[in-house]
Scaffold this active site. Structure first.
Site, PDB file in Angstrom:
ATOM      1  N   ASN A   1      34.461 -32.138  16.424  1.00 47.63           N
ATOM      2  CA  ASN A   1      34.846 -32.952  17.564  1.00 47.63           C
ATOM      3  C   ASN A   1      35.545 -34.246  17.130  1.00 47.63           C
ATOM      4  OD1 ASN A   1      35.091 -34.259  19.968  1.00 47.63           O
ATOM      5  ND2 ASN A   1      32.988 -33.937  20.634  1.00 47.63           N
ATOM      6  N   ASP A   2      34.772 -35.204  16.652  1.00 48.84           N
ATOM      7  CA  ASP A   2      35.362 -36.513  16.349  1.00 48.84           C
ATOM      8  C   ASP A   2      36.435 -36.437  15.260  1.00 48.84           C
ATOM      9  OD1 ASP A   2      33.704 -37.676  18.227  1.00 48.84           O
ATOM     10  OD2 ASP A   2      32.074 -37.889  16.784  1.00 48.84           O
ATOM     11  N   VAL A   3      36.259 -35.515  14.313  1.00 49.38           N
ATOM     12  CA  VAL A   3      37.214 -35.458  13.204  1.00 49.38           C
ATOM     13  C   VAL A   3      38.559 -34.865  13.607  1.00 49.38           C
ATOM     14  CG1 VAL A   3      35.409 -35.351  11.450  1.00 49.38           C
ATOM     15  CG2 VAL A   3      36.362 -33.227  12.364  1.00 49.38           C
TER      16      VAL A   3
END
Lengths: 467, 98
Positions: free
Chosen positions: A393-395
């Site tokens: 997700n965040d990456v």
């Protein structure tokens, strides 16, 4: 004969230290890593065996009982642990190293207090320091274990006046040390010190979110080395000082690598209480109006994948949580059979510990030559037909590039949004551990496949095989 | 005397840290976990301290804590090295196939 024994012990310690140094060096390259680990374990064996020859070690029966008990527990847990549970296992072992060092400090204090000797001030200070670092390593690692195992809430836990309270605890610890140094023996105060240092470890890790665990685990690893080193100062033993320092340094390097991968200073990771929701204002950078996602099913997904020329798989913690690595490998095999070029893009902080994805994919028999690091794979996304994001997700959140108010702004990411098509497998639209909405999901090129990663990937695999 | 022994130990400590930094330096991400868990096993060297504090042939709290430390450190050492080996074994298999 017995006069030679101390020399023999010291020389063996020198050999053991050399084994550790060479072992760590060999651990740095894939071809020699296994030999390195073996060499380090031989060093450990030598150090333990010669210590048993020490004239002050007489309590053989009980010592053997303790060693055998520990070995059995260690061996069983190492054999039985699932690869997906590796981060918490490493965390737990780490905590055990920390408590061993702390117990050495406490035991040494009790021994000195019980004897008639006057305790020198520097010895006392080393005891306090050893207790502090060892206990923080222990309780911090236990909390990290709890978070990774899902026993403790993964998101950062914070309360009002958290930092002032922590500072107060540290000041209290110092006050206790000063008191014990100048007022002599006082057990309640000493127990208070034990309590404070343990509490500090808990509060320190509890305030850090799950997504930052790679940093925390590396840092605690470093701490456990430092704790061993301090124990070495206490009993004036070089092999402890040297190996502790080596571990301390290696843990610090990993911590640095992880922080760099997130482009955040260590202080921000430790005290930022990342993803508490305070930062909602900057989350996403997508207007509420154009928030529509395109959802597809496994059949459509399999067609897109099967007729692509190149596919890059981007795994994240979701793959680990669903234990989907074997299904991923099976899907990749099916695709490769059809002539699709498959690669894996690995973000340095994907997952919950440094190198987490690499271990999981290795378990599923993915050759490590197919795993490509962020810097090498990023230029390739533009030329890639399909990117398959599995539980990351965040990456992969493009907000990190342009959305200055986003908490992850500035973090280097995998540029998956540059690919021709993006398929995201995700449980739901819930934001990731960092608690940030992901604008990638609303991208026109993105197709969402909702569901359990393992089931979906397995379904994709069987659909592809039937095409 | 006491200070010179202490200073010597401090020298060894600081120099070892430099050695550690030099040794590890650049490490491929594939090996991050094995390196961490191998280093973790090495930090179980605290077992030496535990052996020494639990050395006296008597029963008192210090010895009992020392014995407890032996158990913990031994779990760390044996578990750490074995788990690292298990991981590295998986990495190795591929090399042979290639």
């Amino acid at each position: 004969m017995s006069t030679y024994i101390p020399t023999l012990i010291q020389l063996s310690y020198l050999v053991a230290s050399s084994c550790f140094i060479l072992g760590l060096r060999y651990l740095g390259s894939p071809q020699t890593a296994r030999r390195g680990n073996g060499l380090a374990s031989i060093g450990m064996l030598i150090a333990i065996v010669v210590t048993l020859l020490d004239k002050s070690v007489l309590n053989y029966e009980m010592i053997f009982v303790g060693m055998i008990l520990g070995s059995i527990i260690g061996a069983f847990s190492a054999r039985l642990v699932k690869m997906t549970a590796m981060p918490q296992m490493v965390g737990l072992f780490n905590g055990f190293g920390g408590i061993a060092s702390a117990l050495v400090a406490v035991a040494e204090y009790l021994r000195l207090v019980g004897s008639t000797e006057v305790i020198p001030l520097n010895t006392l200070l080393i005891i306090f320091l050893g207790l502090l670092v060892g206990a923080i390593t222990f309780s911090g690692s236990l909390v990290a274990f709890g978070k990774l195992q899902g026993l403790v809430r993964g998101s950062p836990i914070s309360f009002p006046f958290q930092q002032p309270f922590n500072i107060l605890l540290v000041l209290g610890f110092f006050a206790g040390c000063v008191f014990l140094s100048f007022q002599g023996v006082n057990f309640p105060v000493f127990v208070g010190l034990i309590f404070i240092s343990t509490l500090l470890g808990v509060l320190f890790v509890i305030a850090i979110g799950g997504a930052d665990m790679p940093v925390v685990i590396s840092l605690l690893n470093s701490f456990s080395g430092v704790a061993a080193s301090i124990a070495g100062f206490l009993i004036m033993n070089n092999v402890l000082i040297i190996s502790g320092a080596l571990v301390g340094a290696s843990g610090l390097i990993l911590t640095q690598i992880m922080c760099k991968a997130m482009n955040r200073p260590l202080s921000n990771v430790l005290f930022g209480a990342f993803g508490t929701g305070d930062l909602d204002a900057g989350a996403g950078g997508v207007g509420a109006t154009d928030k529509s996602v395109r959802s597809i099913d496994a059949e459509e997904g399999s067609i897109i994948l099967a007729y692509a020329r190149s596919v890059i798989v981007v795994p994240g913690y979701g793959m680990a949580a669903a234990q989907a690595q074997h299904s991923v490998k099976a899907l990749a095999d099916q695709l490769e059979k059809r002539g699709v070029d498959v690669k894996y893009a690995i973000h340095p902080v994907a997952g919950r510990m440094p190198g987490h994805m690499n271990v999981l994919l290795a378990e599923a028999d993915v050759p490590y030559t197919q795993l490509v690091d962020m810097d090498d794979i990023n230029p390739e996304f533009e030329r890639t037909d399909v990117v398959l994001v599995i539980g990351a997700n965040d990456v992969v959140n493009p907000a990190a590039r342009h959305e200055q108010t986003s908490p992850i702004y500035g973090m280097p990411i995998l540029d998956v949004d540059k690919a021709q098509n993006i398929i995201v497998i995700k449980r739901s639209l819930n934001p990731g551990f960092a608690g940030i909405d992901n604008e990638l999901f609303y991208n026109k090129k993105t197709m969402m496949l909702f569901g359990n990663a393992k089931d979906i990937v397995a379904k994709l695999g069987s659909e592809v095989s039937q095409l | 005397m006491m200070t010179s022994v202490f200073m010597m130990a401090l020298f060894i400590f600081v120099l070892s840290i430099f050695v550690g930094f030099e040794l590890i330096g650049k490490i491929p991400p594939t090996l991050h976990t094995p390196l961490m868990s191998g280093a973790n096993a090495i930090s179980g060297i605290a077992i030496i301290g535990a052996l020494i504090v639990s050395g006296p042939r008597e029963w008192n709290l210090a010895v009992i804590l020392g014995l407890l430390a032996i158990v913990f450190a031994m779990i760390n050492v044996v578990g750490g090295f074995l788990v690292t080996d298990r991981m590295l074994q998986m990495f190795k298999k591929k090399e042979e196939k290639k």
